[in-house]
Design a protein around this motif. Structure first.
Motif, PDB file in Angstrom:
ATOM      1  N   UNK A 129      19.101   3.211  21.418  1.00 18.83           N
ATOM      2  CA  UNK A 129      18.394   3.552  22.602  1.00 18.83           C
ATOM      3  C   UNK A 129      19.380   4.274  23.192  1.00 18.83           C
ATOM      4  N   UNK A 130      21.041   3.855  23.872  1.00 16.32           N
ATOM      5  CA  UNK A 130      21.524   4.491  24.739  1.00 16.32           C
ATOM      6  C   UNK A 130      22.737   6.138  24.469  1.00 16.32           C
ATOM      7  N   UNK A 131      22.061   6.380  23.104  1.00 16.27           N
ATOM      8  CA  UNK A 131      22.095   7.161  22.650  1.00 16.27           C
ATOM      9  C   UNK A 131      22.854   8.830  23.507  1.00 16.27           C
ATOM     10  N   UNK A 132      23.646   9.363  24.305  1.00 14.86           N
ATOM     11  CA  UNK A 132      24.741   9.602  23.622  1.00 14.86           C
ATOM     12  C   UNK A 132      24.801   8.378  24.418  1.00 14.86           C
ATOM     13  N   UNK A 133      26.326   7.481  23.744  1.00 13.21           N
ATOM     14  CA  UNK A 133      27.067   7.065  24.524  1.00 13.21           C
ATOM     15  C   UNK A 133      28.168   7.264  25.775  1.00 13.21           C
ATOM     16  N   UNK A 134      28.526   8.957  25.094  1.00 13.63           N
ATOM     17  CA  UNK A 134      29.202   9.430  26.228  1.00 13.63           C
ATOM     18  C   UNK A 134      29.072  10.165  27.197  1.00 13.63           C
ATOM     19  N   UNK A 135      27.489   9.672  27.629  1.00 12.66           N
ATOM     20  CA  UNK A 135      26.574   9.786  28.718  1.00 12.66           C
ATOM     21  C   UNK A 135      27.047   8.530  29.913  1.00 12.66           C
ATOM     22  N   UNK A 136      27.437   7.098  29.724  1.00 14.14           N
ATOM     23  CA  UNK A 136      27.937   6.343  29.966  1.00 14.14           C
ATOM     24  C   UNK A 136      28.934   5.501  30.113  1.00 14.14           C
ATOM     25  N   UNK A 137      30.267   6.248  28.862  1.00 17.63           N
ATOM     26  CA  UNK A 137      31.486   6.350  29.144  1.00 17.63           C
ATOM     27  C   UNK A 137      32.231   7.487  29.141  1.00 17.63           C
ATOM     28  N   UNK A 138      33.159   7.218  30.158  1.00 15.70           N
ATOM     29  CA  UNK A 138      34.496   8.632  29.792  1.00 15.70           C
ATOM     30  C   UNK A 138      34.893   8.540  28.827  1.00 15.70           C
ATOM     31  N   UNK A 139      35.867   9.869  28.273  1.00 22.70           N
ATOM     32  CA  UNK A 139      36.921   9.840  27.580  1.00 22.70           C
ATOM     33  C   UNK A 139      37.724   8.799  27.867  1.00 22.70           C
ATOM     34  N   UNK A 140      38.350   9.003  28.756  1.00 23.31           N
ATOM     35  CA  UNK A 140      38.994   7.974  29.519  1.00 23.31           C
ATOM     36  C   UNK A 140      38.917   6.363  28.935  1.00 23.31           C
ATOM     37  N   UNK A 163      33.595  -3.660  18.161  1.00 16.83           N
ATOM     38  CA  UNK A 163      35.451  -3.787  17.988  1.00 16.83           C
ATOM     39  C   UNK A 163      35.470  -3.215  19.155  1.00 16.83           C
ATOM     40  N   UNK A 164      34.018  -3.166  20.284  1.00 15.07           N
ATOM     41  CA  UNK A 164      34.654  -2.685  20.926  1.00 15.07           C
ATOM     42  C   UNK A 164      35.108  -3.370  22.148  1.00 15.07           C
ATOM     43  N   UNK A 165      35.350  -3.268  23.520  1.00 10.94           N
ATOM     44  CA  UNK A 165      35.959  -3.865  24.894  1.00 10.94           C
ATOM     45  C   UNK A 165      34.767  -4.757  24.747  1.00 10.94           C
ATOM     46  N   UNK A 166      34.658  -6.411  25.131  1.00 10.28           N
ATOM     47  CA  UNK A 166      34.176  -6.867  25.372  1.00 10.28           C
ATOM     48  C   UNK A 166      32.927  -6.439  26.684  1.00 10.28           C
ATOM     49  N   UNK A 167      33.966  -6.169  27.837  1.00 11.51           N
ATOM     50  CA  UNK A 167      33.532  -5.877  29.118  1.00 11.51           C
ATOM     51  C   UNK A 167      31.905  -4.001  28.487  1.00 11.51           C
ATOM     52  N   UNK A 168      32.107  -3.824  27.904  1.00 16.18           N
ATOM     53  CA  UNK A 168      31.535  -2.647  27.622  1.00 16.18           C
ATOM     54  C   UNK A 168      29.857  -3.074  26.742  1.00 16.18           C
ATOM     55  N   UNK A 169      29.775  -4.827  26.908  1.00 18.27           N
ATOM     56  CA  UNK A 169      28.281  -4.839  26.010  1.00 18.27           C
ATOM     57  C   UNK A 169      27.608  -5.114  27.667  1.00 18.27           C
ATOM     58  N   UNK A 170      28.355  -4.852  28.489  1.00 18.60           N
ATOM     59  CA  UNK A 170      27.503  -5.093  29.774  1.00 18.60           C
ATOM     60  C   UNK A 170      26.979  -3.485  30.322  1.00 18.60           C
ATOM     61  N   UNK A 171      27.035  -3.138  29.730  1.00 20.22           N
ATOM     62  CA  UNK A 171      26.088  -1.187  30.249  1.00 20.22           C
ATOM     63  C   UNK A 171      25.470  -0.787  28.576  1.00 20.22           C
ATOM     64  N   UNK A 172      25.563  -2.140  27.543  1.00 14.68           N
ATOM     65  CA  UNK A 172      25.038  -1.906  26.538  1.00 14.68           C
ATOM     66  C   UNK A 172      24.213  -3.571  26.289  1.00 14.68           C
ATOM     67  N   UNK A 173      23.515  -3.701  27.185  1.00 13.28           N
ATOM     68  CA  UNK A 173      22.651  -5.097  26.860  1.00 13.28           C
ATOM     69  C   UNK A 173      21.681  -5.169  25.784  1.00 13.28           C
ATOM     70  N   UNK A 174      21.730  -5.874  24.959  1.00 19.62           N
ATOM     71  CA  UNK A 174      20.841  -6.051  23.833  1.00 19.62           C
ATOM     72  C   UNK A 174      21.081  -5.035  22.393  1.00 19.62           C
ATOM     73  N   UNK A 175      21.880  -4.589  22.704  1.00 23.92           N
ATOM     74  CA  UNK A 175      22.186  -4.372  21.552  1.00 23.92           C
ATOM     75  C   UNK A 175      23.069  -4.129  20.843  1.00 23.92           C
TER      76      UNK A 175
END
Length: 297
Positions: A129-140, A163-175
């Protein structure tokens, strides 16, 4: 080819799980916003049932969506006839005037494209639902988390968890993390079944197998018919086995699955009618079918 009724029967557990999840008495006290969030949560967690192996029958999709639709509009009582907006409109994004609930049919197709996660880009492909994730996560952000920009979905999932950082879960709720296909076991089964026929498999990944069979699929030769039966039976029983391992903690060894697939194809061949020629007789010998048991024209 194995029959949609049989596949529907295997999906009854999924329908019942959805109904039980939303019909809990505590959910009757939820506000509309709470019921909407629960519907989205249920849809997000259900995906492991069909993550890559099979397209759900239309009847299953309609029944699940009916349960969710009735729950959403009837204050949790699952009563029919209370819908205020067409479900197609509800499934539109909020920017398009909908409620942002995913369409099960579209979600099913998206998950089928993920496969084992090794051919789907984690950041650039449209697989959730949140794809492409690059729109929410910067390359850095991606590289700082230890991933590369070439990472695939399989690189960001471990044991059916992100296996990504826990704080990313807030950006993609219910994923929820996808349940990826174990291609090693699949290949063993496919190789064993093909080995029974006396043919070593030229292709052992699903994409290549389908690419080889589809152009020939309309032919009525015994070779093509047998290959389609083998493919259908193998796909079905691997999908069934996957659900058994995930939800009932039951596991059958590869050789047992192979035996079941071969027996299923054997029974199907006995029920079919073929012309009496050398190729048919060769398959009779391979599948150990007595001449008198087959319906020959």
């Amino acid at each position: 080819m194995l029959g949609m009724l049989q596949i529907y029967r295997d999906c009854c557990g999924l329908i019942e799980r959805v109904r039980n999840r939303v019909s809990d008495w505590k959910n009757k006290f939820l506000s509309f916003a709470g019921r909407l969030q629960l519907v989205q949560s249920v849809l997000s967690s259900m995906h492991v049932y069909w993550a890559t192996m099979s397209m759900l029958p239309d009847g299953v999709i309609k029944e699940i969506e009916q349960v969710l639709r009735n729950f959403l509009w009837s204050q949790g009582s699952l009563q029919k006839g209370k819908s205020k907006v067409a479900w197609d409109v509800v499934c539109l994004s909020k920017n398009e005037g909908g409620l942002g609930i995913r369409s099960l049919h579209d979600f099913n197709i998206a998950l089928l494209s993920v496969g084992n996660g090794r051919s789907t880009s984690a950041w650039y492909d449209n697989w959730c639902d949140f794809s492409p994730l690059i729109t929410s996560l910067s390359p850095g952000m991606i590289t700082n988390a230890g991933f590369t920009l070439n990472a695939c979905v399989g690189n960001i999932v471990s044991n059916e968890a992100w296996s990504w950082p826990n704080e990313w879960s807030n950006q993609f709720p219910n994923l929820a993390a996808p349940s990826l296909v174990n291609n090693v076991a699949n290949k063993w089964v496919w190789s064993d079944v093909c080995g029974f026929t006396g043919n070593q498999p030229v292709h052992i990944d699903w994409e290549s197998i389908l690419a080889a069979i589809i152009p020939e699929s309309k032919k009525k030769t015994i070779d093509i018919i047998v290959m389609k039966l083998i493919l259908a039976a193998t796909s079905y029983f691997i999908w069934q086995e996957r659900n058994a391992r995930l939800f009932r903690q039951e596991e059958r060894p590869v050789h047992k699955l192979t035996e079941i697939i071969i027996a299923t194809v054997h029974m199907k061949l006995i029920s079919m009618k073929f012309k009496n020629n050398s190729k048919v007789l060769k398959h009779l010998e391979t599948w150990k079918i007595p001449l008198g048991m087959l319906n020959l024209a």
